[in-house]
Design a protein around this motif. Structure first.
Motif, mmCIF file in Angstrom:
data_model
loop_
_atom_site.group_PDB
_atom_site.id
_atom_site.type_symbol
_atom_site.label_atom_id
_atom_site.label_comp_id
_atom_site.label_asym_id
_atom_site.label_seq_id
_atom_site.Cartn_x
_atom_site.Cartn_y
_atom_site.Cartn_z
ATOM 1 N N THR A 143 -6.987 -12.107 -24.332
ATOM 2 C CA THR A 143 -6.523 -13.331 -24.986
ATOM 3 C C THR A 143 -5.001 -13.378 -24.985
ATOM 4 O O THR A 143 -4.398 -14.406 -24.662
ATOM 5 N N GLU A 144 -4.374 -12.249 -25.321
ATOM 6 C CA GLU A 144 -2.899 -12.166 -25.302
ATOM 7 C C GLU A 144 -2.365 -12.404 -23.901
ATOM 8 O O GLU A 144 -1.360 -13.086 -23.713
ATOM 9 N N SER A 145 -3.032 -11.833 -22.914
ATOM 10 C CA SER A 145 -2.614 -11.999 -21.522
ATOM 11 C C SER A 145 -2.695 -13.465 -21.099
ATOM 12 O O SER A 145 -1.779 -13.981 -20.446
ATOM 13 N N GLU A 146 -3.774 -14.122 -21.478
ATOM 14 C CA GLU A 146 -3.921 -15.539 -21.150
ATOM 15 C C GLU A 146 -2.828 -16.365 -21.829
ATOM 16 O O GLU A 146 -2.255 -17.267 -21.219
ATOM 17 N N ASN A 147 -2.528 -16.041 -23.086
ATOM 18 C CA ASN A 147 -1.464 -16.746 -23.804
ATOM 19 C C ASN A 147 -0.108 -16.514 -23.144
ATOM 20 O O ASN A 147 0.699 -17.438 -23.005
ATOM 21 N N PHE A 148 0.142 -15.278 -22.733
ATOM 22 C CA PHE A 148 1.399 -14.952 -22.064
ATOM 23 C C PHE A 148 1.510 -15.728 -20.761
ATOM 24 O O PHE A 148 2.565 -16.306 -20.458
ATOM 25 N N GLU A 149 0.431 -15.748 -19.982
ATOM 26 C CA GLU A 149 0.441 -16.462 -18.707
ATOM 27 C C GLU A 149 0.674 -17.956 -18.913
ATOM 28 O O GLU A 149 1.413 -18.582 -18.151
ATOM 29 N N ARG A 150 0.057 -18.535 -19.933
ATOM 30 C CA ARG A 150 0.267 -19.959 -20.231
ATOM 31 C C ARG A 150 1.726 -20.217 -20.618
ATOM 32 O O ARG A 150 2.330 -21.194 -20.180
ATOM 33 N N THR A 151 2.294 -19.329 -21.425
ATOM 34 C CA THR A 151 3.689 -19.475 -21.832
ATOM 35 C C THR A 151 4.617 -19.343 -20.636
ATOM 36 O O THR A 151 5.550 -20.138 -20.471
ATOM 37 N N ALA A 152 4.351 -18.367 -19.783
ATOM 38 C CA ALA A 152 5.172 -18.182 -18.579
ATOM 39 C C ALA A 152 5.086 -19.408 -17.677
ATOM 40 O O ALA A 152 6.101 -19.874 -17.141
ATOM 41 N N GLU A 153 3.887 -19.926 -17.521
ATOM 42 C CA GLU A 153 3.698 -21.111 -16.686
ATOM 43 C C GLU A 153 4.439 -22.320 -17.267
ATOM 44 O O GLU A 153 5.074 -23.083 -16.536
ATOM 45 N N MET A 154 4.379 -22.479 -18.600
ATOM 46 C CA MET A 154 5.077 -23.581 -19.248
ATOM 47 C C MET A 154 6.593 -23.490 -19.002
ATOM 48 O O MET A 154 7.225 -24.465 -18.616
ATOM 49 N N ASN A 176 8.904 -25.971 -16.716
ATOM 50 C CA ASN A 176 10.092 -26.604 -17.285
ATOM 51 C C ASN A 176 11.302 -26.387 -16.370
ATOM 52 O O ASN A 176 12.036 -27.326 -16.054
ATOM 53 N N VAL A 177 11.477 -25.154 -15.922
ATOM 54 C CA VAL A 177 12.608 -24.836 -15.040
ATOM 55 C C VAL A 177 12.456 -25.553 -13.705
ATOM 56 O O VAL A 177 13.423 -26.134 -13.184
ATOM 57 N N GLU A 178 11.260 -25.551 -13.135
ATOM 58 C CA GLU A 178 11.044 -26.215 -11.841
ATOM 59 C C GLU A 178 11.264 -27.729 -11.940
ATOM 60 O O GLU A 178 11.859 -28.320 -11.035
ATOM 61 N N THR A 179 10.813 -28.323 -13.018
ATOM 62 C CA THR A 179 11.017 -29.763 -13.208
ATOM 63 C C THR A 179 12.511 -30.068 -13.276
ATOM 64 O O THR A 179 13.014 -30.991 -12.621
ATOM 65 N N TRP A 180 13.227 -29.287 -14.065
ATOM 66 C CA TRP A 180 14.670 -29.460 -14.174
ATOM 67 C C TRP A 180 15.320 -29.253 -12.806
ATOM 68 O O TRP A 180 16.181 -30.023 -12.384
ATOM 69 N N ASP A 232 19.254 -27.603 -22.959
ATOM 70 C CA ASP A 232 18.899 -26.530 -23.898
ATOM 71 C C ASP A 232 17.493 -25.986 -23.662
ATOM 72 O O ASP A 232 17.283 -24.775 -23.638
ATOM 73 N N ALA A 233 16.521 -26.878 -23.504
ATOM 74 C CA ALA A 233 15.130 -26.441 -23.298
ATOM 75 C C ALA A 233 14.995 -25.655 -22.002
ATOM 76 O O ALA A 233 14.266 -24.661 -21.936
ATOM 77 N N THR A 234 15.709 -26.095 -20.978
ATOM 78 C CA THR A 234 15.654 -25.389 -19.697
ATOM 79 C C THR A 234 16.324 -24.030 -19.819
ATOM 80 O O THR A 234 15.813 -23.034 -19.297
ATOM 81 N N GLN A 235 17.447 -23.979 -20.522
ATOM 82 C CA GLN A 235 18.132 -22.697 -20.725
ATOM 83 C C GLN A 235 17.241 -21.745 -21.518
ATOM 84 O O GLN A 235 17.170 -20.562 -21.218
ATOM 85 N N GLU A 236 16.533 -22.278 -22.503
ATOM 86 C CA GLU A 236 15.609 -21.464 -23.290
ATOM 87 C C GLU A 236 14.508 -20.900 -22.384
ATOM 88 O O GLU A 236 14.147 -19.728 -22.480
ATOM 89 N N SER A 237 14.015 -21.726 -21.487
ATOM 90 C CA SER A 237 12.983 -21.267 -20.551
ATOM 91 C C SER A 237 13.537 -20.214 -19.596
ATOM 92 O O SER A 237 12.885 -19.198 -19.331
ATOM 93 N N LEU A 238 14.734 -20.446 -19.084
ATOM 94 C CA LEU A 238 15.363 -19.457 -18.200
ATOM 95 C C LEU A 238 15.563 -18.129 -18.929
ATOM 96 O O LEU A 238 15.304 -17.060 -18.372
ATOM 97 N N ASP A 239 16.040 -18.203 -20.175
ATOM 98 C CA ASP A 239 16.251 -16.984 -20.971
ATOM 99 C C ASP A 239 14.931 -16.249 -21.200
ATOM 100 O O ASP A 239 14.858 -15.029 -21.077
ATOM 101 N N TRP A 240 13.869 -17.011 -21.535
ATOM 102 C CA TRP A 240 12.566 -16.397 -21.790
ATOM 103 C C TRP A 240 12.045 -15.722 -20.522
ATOM 104 O O TRP A 240 11.550 -14.599 -20.573
#
Length: 173
Positions: free
Chosen positions: A99-110, A114-118, A139-147
């Motif tokens: 479950t954690e792995s699936e959540n991590f993968e969803r977060t990474a994909e999100m 976000n970065v690809e759209t930008w 800001d949102a893109t930078q947050e995604s890049l940082d993550w």
């Protein structure tokens, strides 16, 4: 008399060989239980640090250790409460880790989306003559890049590749 003695000796030999001979010792039981527990502990620790795993291989190894332990317990006619508790712990841990792995993968994909759209949007601007700079990152893109950078070692290969391509192009500009 000779026949009677032969029969008695034969009966004694037969009773000794027909008794349930144990292939394993109590030491073997303790060892297989410890091996199984240590394996579950190591998997439990690993999933806390890295969310993506090859569950097929992990399950194969667990099943191998569990089968061995069950053979020893069955041979010794020992209660297998320990094995049942370990199995329950393992199954719960795997379920939670997946479950954690699936959540991590969803977060990474999100974050990657976000970065690809930008990136796609700003690349189109570059073609129109607008220079793309680090200050232009939203800001949102930078947050995604940082993550993505922070969790880079935990990312799947595909996401790592995409992140590296965009980072290289972004740093080039």
């Amino acid at each position: 008399m000779k026949t009677q003695a032969t029969l008695l000796i034969g009966a004694a030999v037969l009773s000794v060989t027909s008794c349930d001979t144990k292939n394993y010792t109590e030491e073997d039981r303790v060892r297989v239980t410890t091996n199984l527990e240590n394996y579950v502990d190591s998997v439990e620790n690993a999933v806390q640090f890295v969310p993506v795993h090859n569950w097929e291989k992990i399950d194969e190894r667990y099943d191998s250790l569990d089968d061995r332990a069950e053979k020893v317990y069955n041979d010794l006619k020992a209660e297998d409460d320990n094995l049942e508790m370990i199995e329950e712990r393992y199954e719960t841990m795997v379920k939670n880790a997946k479950t954690e792995s699936e959540n991590f993968e969803r977060t990474a994909e999100m974050h990657m989306n976000n970065v690809e759209t930008w990136w796609d949007k700003t690349t189109a601007d570059v073609e129109k003559g607008t220079k793309n700079t680090a200050e232009d990152i939203e800001d949102a893109t930078q947050e995604s890049l940082d993550w993505l950078e922070k969790n880079f070692d935990k990312l799947g290969d595909e996401t790592k590749k995409k992140y590296e391509e965009i980072s290289m192009k972004l740093n080039k500009d």
